[in-house]
Design an enzyme around this catalytic site. Structure first.
Site, mmCIF file in Angstrom:
data_model
loop_
_atom_site.group_PDB
_atom_site.id
_atom_site.type_symbol
_atom_site.label_atom_id
_atom_site.label_comp_id
_atom_site.label_asym_id
_atom_site.label_seq_id
_atom_site.Cartn_x
_atom_site.Cartn_y
_atom_site.Cartn_z
ATOM 1 N N ARG A 85 0.850 -1.186 0.000
ATOM 2 C CA ARG A 85 0.000 0.000 0.000
ATOM 3 C C ARG A 85 0.891 1.243 0.000
ATOM 4 N NH1 ARG A 85 -4.040 2.703 4.531
ATOM 5 N NH2 ARG A 85 -4.949 4.203 3.078
ATOM 6 N N HIS A 86 0.431 2.299 -0.646
ATOM 7 C CA HIS A 86 1.198 3.552 -0.720
ATOM 8 C C HIS A 86 1.456 4.139 0.664
ATOM 9 C CE1 HIS A 86 -2.314 5.982 0.356
ATOM 10 N NE2 HIS A 86 -3.006 5.191 -0.446
ATOM 11 N N THR A 89 -0.689 9.992 3.326
ATOM 12 C CA THR A 89 -0.978 11.324 2.796
ATOM 13 C C THR A 89 -1.639 12.153 3.891
ATOM 14 O OG1 THR A 89 -3.244 10.870 2.060
ATOM 15 C CG2 THR A 89 -1.461 10.264 0.544
ATOM 16 N N TRP A 91 -4.444 13.492 3.602
ATOM 17 C CA TRP A 91 -5.847 13.091 3.606
ATOM 18 C C TRP A 91 -6.044 11.804 4.408
ATOM 19 C CZ3 TRP A 91 -9.274 14.267 -1.198
ATOM 20 C CH2 TRP A 91 -9.175 15.616 -1.525
ATOM 21 N N ASN A 92 -5.077 10.879 4.360
ATOM 22 C CA ASN A 92 -5.145 9.706 5.242
ATOM 23 C C ASN A 92 -5.193 10.155 6.696
ATOM 24 O OD1 ASN A 92 -2.800 7.781 3.243
ATOM 25 N ND2 ASN A 92 -5.025 7.661 3.234
ATOM 26 N N ARG A 136 0.121 9.250 -5.000
ATOM 27 C CA ARG A 136 0.509 8.670 -3.713
ATOM 28 C C ARG A 136 1.098 7.275 -3.881
ATOM 29 N NH1 ARG A 136 -5.042 9.116 -4.190
ATOM 30 N NH2 ARG A 136 -6.378 7.327 -3.646
ATOM 31 N N GLU A 161 -7.227 3.069 -6.622
ATOM 32 C CA GLU A 161 -8.185 2.858 -5.544
ATOM 33 C C GLU A 161 -9.598 2.771 -6.109
ATOM 34 O OE1 GLU A 161 -9.284 1.646 -2.868
ATOM 35 O OE2 GLU A 161 -8.098 2.833 -1.429
#
Length: 295
Positions: A85-86, A89, A91-92, A136, A161
Site C-alpha cells: 500500500r502507498h 498522505t 488526507w489519510n 501517492r 483505488e
C-alpha cells in the site's frame, strides 16, 4: 511492533495460521502458530493448489514460505507478487476520502516509502515494479525503484483505488450528513451497489484489480515483482486469495503483502501485513483505505 513474517532455516515449507490479535496490535502484526512440512512431501499439494480455483483450506488465512531461507530464486510454478500500500498522505491523516482524487504523499509518507524501499532492497531479485498511476502510489513506487536497481515503474490505472463517487474529498465522519445517498451506498452490504457520482461497487473494484494482478502474475511466472497500490485494492486481492475469510484490522500504509500466483488461477498468500520496516518511522492506525472497514 513485530512483523508478520516466516523464516525457514532448513528445506521446509512453513504454513503459518493467522489468529485474532490483541486489540493494541490488531492490523499491525499477528500471533503466529507454526507448523512445518518437508518440501518434498508438500510440493504436490502446492502444485494442485495452482491448477484449480483456490479453496479455503482452513478457517484461518495461511502464510506460505517456500524452500530454504538462502534461496535467491522464485519457484518456477508461480509469480511472487509483493503488494504494497502507498505511503501516508495528509488526507489519510485527516480521514478524508481520496478514491481517484490525486493526492500526494506527506513527509511521513515519504519516510515510510523510504523505509519500505530499504526493506525491499534486500530482496534477491525484483524483476519489475508496477504501480497505480495516482501520485501517492506512483511516488511510493519511484522511491522503491530507486533502491531496487533503478527499475522503471510501470503505471497502470487499473491499480487505482476504488472510485468513491460523491464521497471523494469528504471527511469520512461527515460524509453521512453531506452526501447521505452516497454514504448509504458505501455502507451497504450489497457488493453490486454503485456509489452515486460515478463510484464503483465492490464487485467492480474486485473484478478490476484481481484481473490486473492475474495479468501481471501470468507475465512474471518464476519472477518476483512489486505492485504498489491502495488499501481498498489490497483488501479485494485478499478476498480473491481467501474468499471465505473476513479480514480484521486495517490495511496499513506501506504494509507488505505477498501473493503467490500460478499461471492458471491459483492464488495463495505467502505473508500478510508486514510493517516491521516502520518500527523507526511509526504508522497511521486510521488511514482511510477504500472501504467501510478501512477508515
Amino acid at each position: 511492533m513485530s512483523a508478520v513474517r516466516t523464516t525457514c532455516t532448513c528445506k521446509t515449507l512453513a504454513l503459518v495460521a493467522l489468529f485474532p490479535l490483541d486489540s493494541h496490535l490488531r492490523g499491525a502484526s499477528a500471533f503466529l502458530q507454526l507448523k512445518t512440512f518437508s518440501t518434498a512431501s508438500y510440493e504436490p499439494k502446492l502444485r494442485r493448489a495452482f491448477t484449480r480455483r483456490p479453496t479455503h483450506l482452513d478457517k484461518s488465512a495461511f502464510l506460505i514460505s517456500m524452500a530454504d531461507s538462502n534461496s535467491s530464486s522464485v519457484n518456477p510454478i508461480y509469480a511472487e507478487i509483493i503488494v504494497v500500500r502507498h505511503g501516508e498522505t495528509e488526507w489519510n491523516a485527516d480521514g478524508r476520502i481520496q478514491g481517484h482524487l490525486d493526492v500526494e504523499l506527506n513527509d511521513v509518507g515519504r519516510q515510510q516509502a523510504a523505509s519500505v524501499a530499504g526493506r525491499l532492497s534486500h530482496e534477491p531479485k525484483i524483476s519489475a515494479i508496477y504501480s497505480s498511476d495516482l501520485k501517492r502510489a506512483s511516488e511510493t513506487a519511484e522511491i522503491i525503484a530507486a533502491r531496487c536497481g533503478e527499475l522503471e515503474v510501470i503505471k497502470d490505472p487499473e491499480l487505482r483505488e476504488r472510485h468513491l463517487g460523491d464521497l471523494q474529498g469528504l471527511v469520512l465522519r461527515e460524509a453521512a450528513n453531506v452526501s447521505p445517498k452516497a454514504y448509504k451506498a458505501f455502507m451497504s452490504h450489497r457488493t453490486n451497489e454503485d456509489i452515486p457520482g460515478g463510484g464503483e461497487s465492490l464487485d467492480k473494484l474486485y473484478d478490476r484489480c484481481t484481473a490486473v494482478l492475474q495479468r501481471i502474475g501470468r507475465k512474471h511466472v518464476g519472477e518476483q515483482v512489486v505492485v504498489v497500490t491502495h488499501g481498498g485494492v489490497v483488501r479485494a486481492l485478499r478476498k480473491r486469495a481467501c474468499p471465505n475469510e473476513k479480514l480484521a484490522g486495517k490495511i496499513l500504509n506501506t504494509s507488505i503483502n505477498i501473493f503467490l500466483l500460478s499461471d492458471g488461477d491459483g492464488w495463495i498468500i505467502k505473508s500478510w501485513g508486514d510493517v516491521s520496516h516502520l518500527d523507526p518511522t511509526g504508522y497511521l492506525k486510521s488511514g482511510f483505505g477504500g472501504d467501510k472497514l478501512s477508515g
